[in-house]
Structures are given as C-alpha cells and as structure tokens.
Design an enzyme around this catalytic site. Structure first.
Site, short mmCIF file in Angstrom:
data_model
loop_
_atom_site.label_atom_id
_atom_site.label_comp_id
_atom_site.label_asym_id
_atom_site.label_seq_id
_atom_site.Cartn_x
_atom_site.Cartn_y
_atom_site.Cartn_z
N ARG A 169 63.81 47.32 43.71
CA ARG A 169 63.22 47.99 42.54
C ARG A 169 63.95 49.30 42.24
O ARG A 169 64.08 49.70 41.08
CB ARG A 169 61.71 48.16 42.72
N ARG A 186 68.69 48.14 34.84
CA ARG A 186 68.00 48.12 33.55
C ARG A 186 68.49 49.25 32.64
O ARG A 186 68.63 49.06 31.42
CB ARG A 186 66.49 48.20 33.77
N THR A 196 60.57 49.47 34.51
CA THR A 196 60.42 48.33 33.59
C THR A 196 61.04 48.61 32.23
O THR A 196 61.75 47.78 31.67
CB THR A 196 58.91 48.01 33.42
N PHE A 208 51.65 41.81 25.58
CA PHE A 208 53.04 41.36 25.60
C PHE A 208 53.20 39.96 26.19
O PHE A 208 54.30 39.43 26.24
CB PHE A 208 53.91 42.35 26.38
N TYR A 266 54.12 34.15 35.15
CA TYR A 266 53.61 35.46 34.72
C TYR A 266 52.09 35.45 34.47
O TYR A 266 51.58 36.29 33.73
CB TYR A 266 54.35 35.92 33.46
N GLU A 319 56.59 34.14 45.06
CA GLU A 319 57.47 33.93 43.89
C GLU A 319 58.71 33.12 44.25
O GLU A 319 59.18 32.29 43.46
CB GLU A 319 57.85 35.28 43.29
#
Ligand code: IDP
Ligand code: MG
Length: 141
Positions: A86, A103, A92, A58, A50, A127
C-alpha cells in the site's frame, strides 16, 4: 511477518501499456510473484470481488470499469506485504498519493487508479483465492 497480498493491474493499466512498468516496480520493491494471469472479468465476477462496496455511489461505475477490459491479478508475497504494497501504490485518489507512488505516477483519478491491493493479511488470502487455486501459487524453491 511474511504476508500475501493480491495486486490487480486494473483495465486502465493494461490499456495504457503499463503492465511491465508496474510489475517492475513491484519486483524492485522486493515482492515475490506467486501467481499471475491476464483475464477479462465479467460484471458478475467484478461485482462479487468488490461486494464489500455494494451500495456505495461508486460501486456500479467500479464494476463497469473493472469489466471493461482485461486485468492482471498477481498473487504477491513479502515480509509485511500488506503495508509495504500500500505504501508502494499510494492513496486511493492519486491526488492524495505520495510522490513516486504508482498511483501518483500513473493514475488519472480515484476510480481509474491503476492497481488494487488487499487491505489486511486475512483479505489478502481471501482475495488471492478469488483468482488462484492453490496449485497455481508457486513458492520459490
Ligand atoms: P483501495 O483500492 O485504495 O483499497 P477502496 O476504498 O477499497 O480503495 O475502493 C476500492 C476501489 O473503488 C478503489 O481502488 C477505486 O477504484 C474505487 N473507488 C473508491 N472510492 C471511490 C470514489 O470515491 N470514486 C470513484 N471510485 C472510487
Ligand atoms: Mg480496498
């Protein structure tokens, strides 16, 4: 275009015994699993992954959370994988996520939001490389 994205079932997903439920949704949406493992990230590994968020308010909490329990990185492949994944996971912050998204259904808050997803085909490849070697990525025959 066939793309790859890195999903991570985050520590909250593992703690809540939701890994099977979330993987089932990913597979039903048409994603192929190229590689999958369960690992506990160190703070260093989580912080490196990250790094783009370093300095944000955060960041420290995110690193703490991501190294707090095992997680499940999954390398996925599909036509239009980045956008489709997504769409499947939602925004998010679960408060902003569309109904029926992973989510919205399962996340408690913006930090502990069940899953990670890559934000571009380029980052998808980078990633995936963070967690998987080339020989661990098995194409369908
Ligand atoms: P994304 O995971 O939807 O791509 P990013 O903005 O890339 O969201 O943020 C990475 C992760 O950092 C989020 O999934 C979430 O866990 C955490 N995060 C982002 N913004 C916040 C925030 O405002 N508060 C707490 N955690 C956050
Ligand atoms: Mg992101």
């Amino acid at each position: 275009m066939i793309e790859r994205t890195l999903a991570i079932l985050k520590p909250d997903c593992v703690r809540k015994n939701l890994t099977g439920e979330v993987i089932a949704r990913i597979e039903k949406a048409g994603f192929k699993i190229l590689g999958m493992k369960k690992i506990k990230l160190t703070k260093e590994t989580a912080g490196g992954f990250y790094a783009v968020h370093k300095g944000k308010p955060f960041y420290e909490g995110l690193v703490e959370f991501m190294s707090s329990a095992p997680c499940v990185p999954i390398a996925l492949e599909k036509d239009n994988a980045i956008a489709d994944y997504r769409t499947l996971i939602g925004a998010t912050d679960p408060k902003d996520a569309a109904p029926g998204t992973i989510r919205k259904l399962f996340a408690d808050n913006k930090g502990e939001n069940i899953v990670h997803g890559s934000d571009s085909p380029e980052n998808g490849k980078i990633e995936i490389g963070y967690f998987f070697s080339e020989k661990e990525l098995i194409e369908l025959g």
